[in-house]
Write an enzyme that holds these catalytic residues in place. Structure first.
Site: not given
Length: 284
Positions: A187, A192
């Site tokens: 991911d 993030h």
């Protein structure tokens, strides 16, 4: 319109071959905080290939998360990743996951709901190998600004929170670099890792992947109430109710029942801000 409901729901399932080996499993386990202390025999079952067991939550990243990626790339879906939040996740395993495998993952849009200010996509991924089904995974994805198309609102019921004192409470510190490690399992959403991208999404710094918190919490339940035996897990579901920032601490509370564990997770440093709710681990 970035989401075309009729096209998305009518699209046929999309299948892709996936494979993984012990290195992928080890990386995933490290990405959810396994291996502390590094020589603890209880941790070696997650970090040493000769003793390796596989947490069922690994299904969310097997094959670099092709089930989720395939759903977000489906016909009728064209969305900005900065508007995406993971709303909920469930995994049901049909048998223990092997540390090495080759399977076919079939992904489709199982449902599409109109919440007014947002759309909710339910992405279903089913994986099977030569011996039969392995897992079924449902991901609920909120897409801000994409509601208002006149669709069904979908289910809105919430489970009553657990009552009474929890049977166990544990705390899990989140290393400041954990999101950078977890993203190597597939991911690569810059939310993030990139402070500038996180600011576009309304956060003052990058946030931890919801699925990382999901894995951390399952490992805590397995280690605390299931004797460290990942093979006992039958299914695991949660609703993501808040974010976690790397460097914070998760406080995980568990209520043991007949064949199931109810769980909550909160961020300690922000006055126990909710992180996971409606969380249940079914086990044998």
């Amino acid at each position: 319109m970035p989401i075309d409901p009729a096209t998305a729901l009518a699209a046929p399932p999309r299948s892709a071959g996936i494979s993984w080996d012990h290195k992928d499993v080890l990386l995933y386990h490290l990405g959810i905080g396994a291996g502390v202390p590094a020589t603890d025999p209880d941790e070696l079952r997650y970090t040493l290939e000769s003793r390796l067991q596989v947490l069922p939550s690994f299904a969310t990243v097997a094959g670099a998360g092709q089930g989720l990626v395939g759903g977000l790339d489906a016909p009728g879906i064209d969305i900005d990743l900065a508007a995406v939040l993971h709303g909920g996740q469930s995994v049901r395993v049909h048998r223990p996951l092997p540390a090495r495998g080759t399977a076919v993952s079939t992904a489709r849009i199982a449902a599409l709901y109109d919440k007014g200010s947002a759309a909710v996509l339910v992405l279903r991924a089913e994986a099977a190998d030569a011996d039969g089904p392995l897992w079924t995974s449902d991901s609920s994805i909120f897409v801000r600004g994409e509601g208002g198309f006149g669709g069904e609102r979908g289910p809105s019921g919430r489970a009553a929170p657990p009552t009474g004192d929890p049977d166990r409470t544990v705390e899990r510190p989140i290393r400041e670099d954990l999101a950078l490690l977890y993203r190597l399992s597939g991911d690569f959403n810059p939310l993030h890792a990139d402070p500038g991208f996180a600011a576009l999404a309304g956060f003052d710094r990058p946030i931890l992947h919801g699925l990382c918190s999901y894995g951390i919490t399952l490992k805590a339940v397995v280690d605390t109430l299931l004797g460290g035996e990942a093979v006992r897990v039958r299914s695991y579901r949660t609703r993501f109710t808040g974010v976690v920032f790397p460097g914070e601490t998760l406080r995980i509370r568990m209520w043991a029942g007949d064949g199931a564990v109810r769980v909550t997770a909160v961020a300690v440093e922000r006055d126990e801000a909710p992180v996971l709710s409606d969380t249940v681990v079914e086990h044998g």
